[in-house]
Structure formats: C-alpha cells, structure tokens
Design a protein around this motif. Structure first.
Motif, short mmCIF file in Angstrom:
data_model
loop_
_atom_site.label_atom_id
_atom_site.label_comp_id
_atom_site.label_asym_id
_atom_site.label_seq_id
_atom_site.Cartn_x
_atom_site.Cartn_y
_atom_site.Cartn_z
N ASN B 129 -5.85 -20.95 15.28
CA ASN B 129 -5.98 -21.88 14.15
C ASN B 129 -7.42 -22.33 13.93
N THR B 131 -11.22 -22.37 12.62
CA THR B 131 -11.94 -21.90 11.43
C THR B 131 -13.40 -22.23 11.57
N SER B 140 -11.03 -18.15 8.56
CA SER B 140 -10.16 -18.18 9.74
C SER B 140 -10.80 -17.31 10.80
N VAL B 212 -1.85 -14.44 14.10
CA VAL B 212 -1.77 -15.29 12.90
C VAL B 212 -0.46 -15.10 12.15
#
Lengths: 234, 290
Positions: B129, B131, B140, B212
């Motif tokens: 998660n 970024t 991402s 992801v």
C-alpha cells in the motif's frame, strides 16, 4: 552422388510417385522436367525429408536420407530452395539468410558465407535491412537462393525458380544457377520451363503422372520426338 | 489536470503488466495459430505459487524465480502431452486444440479450488500500500516496481526474439512453418518452447500482480478475456502490437474508472475493443506493420 531408387510416395491414400528412380552425379546440373502435377515438387519434398517414401530409398554419400528428419538432411548438405520462394516475409533479408545457416557446420561459417552470398548478389547487401516481403519478385528469388547457399550445400535443389518472374529475370536466375554450379555445388533443378532448362543442363529426366518416362542429356531430349511434341510445341 | 495525469500514470503502469500478459498470448497465437484460453488460469496458478511462497516468508518478487521456471515446465508439458497430440490426428480440426485449452483452464481452476477453497487470499507486503509522489502525482510502489520488471522482461523478450537463433526460429515458425522446417527448424520443439515461454511470461505478470490484487481461483477467466482483447487490439501474433494493446487497455480502464466511475472500468475497455474491431480490424499491427 544422390541416388533415388524406386520411391513410391503418397499424400494420405493418394499415390503421387510411382517407382521413381534417378541419380544426380557430382557437380552436374540435373533437371527434372514435367507438367504441373507430374510429381516434381513432391520428389524434392521427399528428398528433403518433408515427405517419407512408402517404398524405395534415397541415398547420398552412403547415408540413407529417407531415414532422416529435414534438419538432418540439411546437415548432410542437401538443401531445398522451395517453390514460390517461401521467404520469411516479415524478417529482414539478413535474418532470412541467417535462418538458412542453422546447422552447426553452417553456423560456424555464417559470417564468411554471408560475405560470399553478398558477393554473388550485391543487391542483397544493399537490401539487407529490408523486410523480405517488400522485395521485388526477382530479388526475392535471389534472397531465397542466398538463403539456400547459407546452409553450405553440396547439392542445391531448386523448385521452379523461374515461377512468376519476367522472362528477362528468368534468364538471370538461370545464369545464377549455372554460376553456383561452377562454384562446385551440384544442382538438382525442377522446372516447367522445358526449353531453357534443357539447353543449360547436363542431364534431364522427364516426369509424367508420377513416373519417370524418359532420361538423357539435355541435347538428346531436345531432339526427342515425344519431348518436342509434348513440351516444346514443335 | 492533476487528475488526468494521475489517471494516465495509473493506466500506463497497469498497461505494462497487461503487455506482459498479452505478449505471452500473442507468441502462442503466432506460432501455433490458436488462442490459448487457459492463459489467465496459468497466471492464477502463478499467483497461488506466489501466495504459498509468501506464507513461507518469500517476497513476491523473488517468487518470480520459482513461479516462472515452474510455469515454463508446466507449459512445456501441456503443449507436448495435451496439445501436440491433437495436431497429429489428421481428422481433428485445429479448433479442438482451443477446446483443449478451455479444458486445461477449467481443470486448473478446479484443482486450485480443491486445494485452497474459493476464499479470497491476500499477500501483504511492506510496499503493497506504499506510494511515493512526483509533484502531485502519486505512484503505487508495488505497481511501479512491477512496471519496471515488466518492461525489463519485455525488452529481454525482444532481444531474445531478434538476436538469438532460437528466437529467430520462433518468429520464422510463426511466419511460415513449412519453410522453417525446410531450414532445419524442429517446429514441434518450437511449439513446445513457445508455450513454455508464454506461460512463464504470464507467470511473471501473476507474481507482479499478486501484491496488489485479490487471489481467488476464478480470476483466471477475466484475465484470459483481457489477454484475448490485448492480443486482438495489437493484431494477432504481433509482439509490438501486444504492448500497444496492453497499454491501450490499461489506459482505457483507468480513464473509465476516473471519469465514469469504477463500475465502468471494464465497459470502457470493451468499448475500445469493439471500436478497434469495427474500424481497425487488423489491430494496431495494421499501423506499425510489425
């Protein structure tokens, strides 16, 4: 010497060659002439291992070619320049030439052989980065012959190299065939263009309906009554 | 403007992965002349390999080194023992090979369901998660790394296809199988290697997607459909086209999600697909000629 002895070949259940025998002597130009569907291309395909004879043998330098797969036949030095050229259209001329030299022996001498091919066909050197599909018909024929030469053939088999070419280019192609022969390559030529090929060859066989019906020197056959009537239109 | 750029970035990153999926499919299409309808299921399998390795503490990106060789071998086996025997039977139409891939896809899905149930699995990594920002655009972390690796594989694949004898033989077989045989190419062996390579490439996409995405047995179907669309967009059998196709689908989906709403994601992708079929039936290959 390449010796074909009594081969019977079938497409499925359909027999196309009946007891075909002939021999190609070292360093000669041998021609198989005949009409469409006489079995000329089938004969070449059988020699190069794409088809297997049900009966009979094919021998070259003491090796039974009819027992080998196509890549092994090339390894023995018997190379087939297919009908309608069959270049890899989306690959460059140079890549097509490389594809001709996959056998271990030919691979080692690849750069050298390519130089020789470019000497024979300077046009190919100019076009080496061009996609083969964009070449003219005559150029494509040169590329196909060049690709055949890349395999370092002892015997080079041509399937209708004059097909679809303008008369003046046909002359050129036959000149090239003679030149390659002078360089020490035995030539087995399959043609419908009977008059011109009989004039340039050492010996010839006539195929009709899958059988050998006549053999002799080019001159003899040109004077043969049957050949005159059936193929030369005299 | 920022929203647009953000959408563009997200689309391109996704597109890189799609390209990887598409290249595998298009290679198989080019050489065998069949659509591999088990392509997404092979990817699903690679994701489960990644999942299992992850429970043992292996990072998803390292599982590439396990999943790719494993799927290569599986692909080789499938082509050799299940697909090639169908070619040899004269009376059977080539469509039967496609039907066989459908069967393979179903079998893979159900075998995985048997082992892992239909529950959604997740792989959580430290970067799943995470970024980072360039200006106002967020990237991402996982997708950016995935994109980089996907590009590396794509470039390596091109190098392989253009510079090596084996790669050239694969292209030659795709262009003219009989002529390739005459050049001494063992085309049977080439089909086997190609299916292996296609499987390994889609396995790579699976590993890269695993951190992801949800992992569940039925995700194969939708991805087979995506791979099919990418391949058609690019022009069947065209490797360069598959990259364009992948990026186009990625962009279309992310544009759709941003400007029409998440639920329209697939609709936009499929709309583009239909438009290409209508107005550019040969796919992008028609424009690039490669």
């Amino acid at each position: 010497m390449l010796k074909v002895s009594g081969i019977d070949v079938f497409y499925g259940d359909l027999q196309v060659l009946w007891d075909v025998s002939f021999e190609v002597r070292d360093n000669e130009i041998l021609v198989l002439v005949g009409a469409n569907g006489a079995g000329k291309s089938t004969t070449l395909k059988t020699i190069s291992g794409l088809l297997k004879p049900r009966k009979g043998t094919i021998e070259f330098g003491g090796v039974r070619l009819d027992e080998l797969s196509p890549d092994k036949v090339i390894g023995e030095g018997v190379v087939h320049v297919p009908e309608a050229r069959r270049l890899f259209r989306e690959m460059t001329v140079e890549e097509n030439l490389i594809m001709g030299s996959l056998s271990p022996e030919a691979r080692k001498k690849r750069a050298q052989t390519m130089e020789w091919v470019y000497e024979l066909f300077p046009r190919m050197k100019e076009r080496r980065k061009q996609a083969a599909g964009t070449l003219s018909g005559g150029e494509q024929q040169m590329a196909a012959i060049g690709r055949g030469l890349m395999a370092l053939p002892k015997v080079l088999m041509f399937d209708e190299p004059s097909l679809g070419l303008a008369p003046i280019l046909v002359q050129d192609v036959f000149e090239i065939v003679k030149r390659i022969n002078k360089e020490g390559v035995t030539v087995l030529l399959v043609e419908q263009n009977v008059r011109q090929t009989l004039a340039m060859c050492d010996r010839a066989y006539v195929l009709e309906n899958g059988r050998v019906v006549l053999e002799g020197t080019g001159k003899d056959l040109m004077n043969d009554a049957h050949v005159k009537e059936a193929y030369l239109g005299i | 403007m920022d929203v647009f750029l953000q959408t563009l970035v997200a689309g391109v990153l996704k597109g890189g992965l799609y390209a990887l999926i598409g290249i595998g499919m298009t290679l198989i299409m080019g050489v065998m002349g069949i659509i591999n309808l088990a392509h997404g299921q092979l990817m699903m399998l690679a994701m489960y390999v990644t999942f299992v390795l992850n429970t043992m503490g292996v990072d998803p990106y390292f599982s590439l080194f396990v999943a790719m060789p494993l799927l290569f071998l599986l692909g080789v086996g499938l082509q050799k023992f299940l697909l090639n025997p169908l070619i040899k039977a004269d009376t059977i139409l080539p469509e039967n090979q496609v039907l066989m891939t459908v069967g393979i896809g179903m079998a893979l899905t159900e075998i995985v369901r048997f082992g892992f149930t239909s529950d959604y699995k997740y792989i959580t990594t430290t970067y799943s998660n995470e970024t980072f920002f360039l200006g106002k655009i967020s990237f991402s972390m996982a997708l950016t790394i995935a994109f980089g690796i996907a590009i590396a594989f794509t470039v390596a694949m091109f190098f392989f296809l253009i510079k090596t004898d084996l790669g050239r033989s694969i292209r030659a077989t795709a262009q003219d199988k009989d002529a390739a045989t005459l050049m001494g190419v063992n085309t049977g062996r080439i089909t086997v290697i190609t299916f292996g390579l296609g499987s390994a490439l889609v396995a790579a996409a699976g590993c890269l997607l695993a951190p992801v995405y949800y992992i569940f047995p039925d995700l194969g179907g939708p991805f087979t459909a995506k791979a099919f669309i990418i391949t058609i967009l690019g022009g069947l059998g065209s490797t360069v086209g598959a990259i364009f196709g992948g990026v186009t689908l990625g962009l279309a989906e992310s544009m759709g999600a941003t400007y029409f709403g998440m639920e329209y994601e697939d609709i936009i992708g499929l709309t583009i697909f239909v438009l290409v079929l209508l107005f550019l039936p040969g796919g992008f290959k028609r424009l690039t000629k490669v």
